[in-house]
Design a protein around this motif. Structure first.
Motif: not given
Length: 250
Positions: A135-136, A167-169, A177-180, A236-237
């Protein structure tokens, strides 16, 4: 109803940008959970969300407290079965004060409410979203995290820190599969900007003049950007997206 079956969790979302975003996700069919401090505002937010037909869980508590954040995520997963999207929106503004006159307790408050809450949200949301299959998360930064202004130095530092943390996370969580990502609103019709414009009309006018589109943004426009980053921007992350009428382009 593109988010039917999905679960969205936002901190500081019983008013302003957070509530506008919670309502936006509710309109798309997501179940919504809110963590915020004021019981009366939580109740009003829940009523508005449920009026859209979305299930809503409100949790009264402080997003800067780790036990509260940890237990909130566990409660959300227990009630709704999973967590798919998060919005770290808890934040606090700085009074217009020169750095050399800012009290240390005010510095600490600004760093706690803005940065510590985001850190704790990431720490406890990421494993839950990973467990759901991905997810995100969106963090609420600011144009002040891209272009700082004088006499609000610590607020800018906090928002710079949120962008760096984002950005680091994002690097750490990508394989899970976790976008931040982060949003960076400019002048927007949330309580924080409205209070600032009332208390400092000259500075508000100067800030607004730096927005090429010539107007204050609407909080629903920020909510749309959060929805885009969470639902649509699937490749996009680690991005900090200005939502600022062109403020940071020059």
């Amino acid at each position: 109803m593109t988010l039917a079956g999905k679960v969205f969790f936002a901190t500081g979302a019983n008013s302003g940008l957070g509530l506008a975003t919670a309502l936006r996700f509710a309109r798309e069919g997501a179940a919504v959970a809110i963590l915020a401090r004021r019981a009366d505002a939580n109740a009003a937010a829940r009523a508005a969300i449920e009026a859209l037909g979305a299930p809503c869980l409100t949790i009264q508590g402080d997003a800067t407290d780790e036990a509260t954040m940890r237990d909130a995520v566990k409660r959300i997963v227990r009630q709704f079965g999973a967590l798919h999207y998060g919005f770290n929106c808890a934040g606090a503004a700085q009074s217009v004060t020169p750095l050399v006159k800012l009290r240390i307790d005010e510095y600490q408050r600004l760093m706690d409410v803005n940065v510590r809450s985001t850190f704790l949200g990431l720490k406890h949301m990421i494993p839950a979203i990973k467990a759901a299959g991905g997810g995100a998360i969106c963090n609420c930064a600011s144009t002040a995290g891209l272009i700082p202004t004088a006499q609000q130095v610590v607020y800018a530092a906090a928002k710079f820190a949120i962008i760096g943390m984002t950005r680091g996370a994002a690097l750490e969580a990508a394989a899970d599969r976790v976008r931040i990502n982060a949003i960076c609103p400019g002048a927007t019709t949330g309580e924080m900007w409205l209070d600032f414009a009332r208390d400092h009309p000259d500075r508000a006018a100067l800030a607004l003049a730096k927005h090429p589109m010539g107007r204050v943004g609407d909080k629903e426009e920020v909510a749309d950007a959060v929805l885009f980053l969470c639902r649509d921007a699937t490749f996009t992350t680690g991005h900090a997206l200005p939502v600022d009428g062109g403020r940071t382009t020059g």
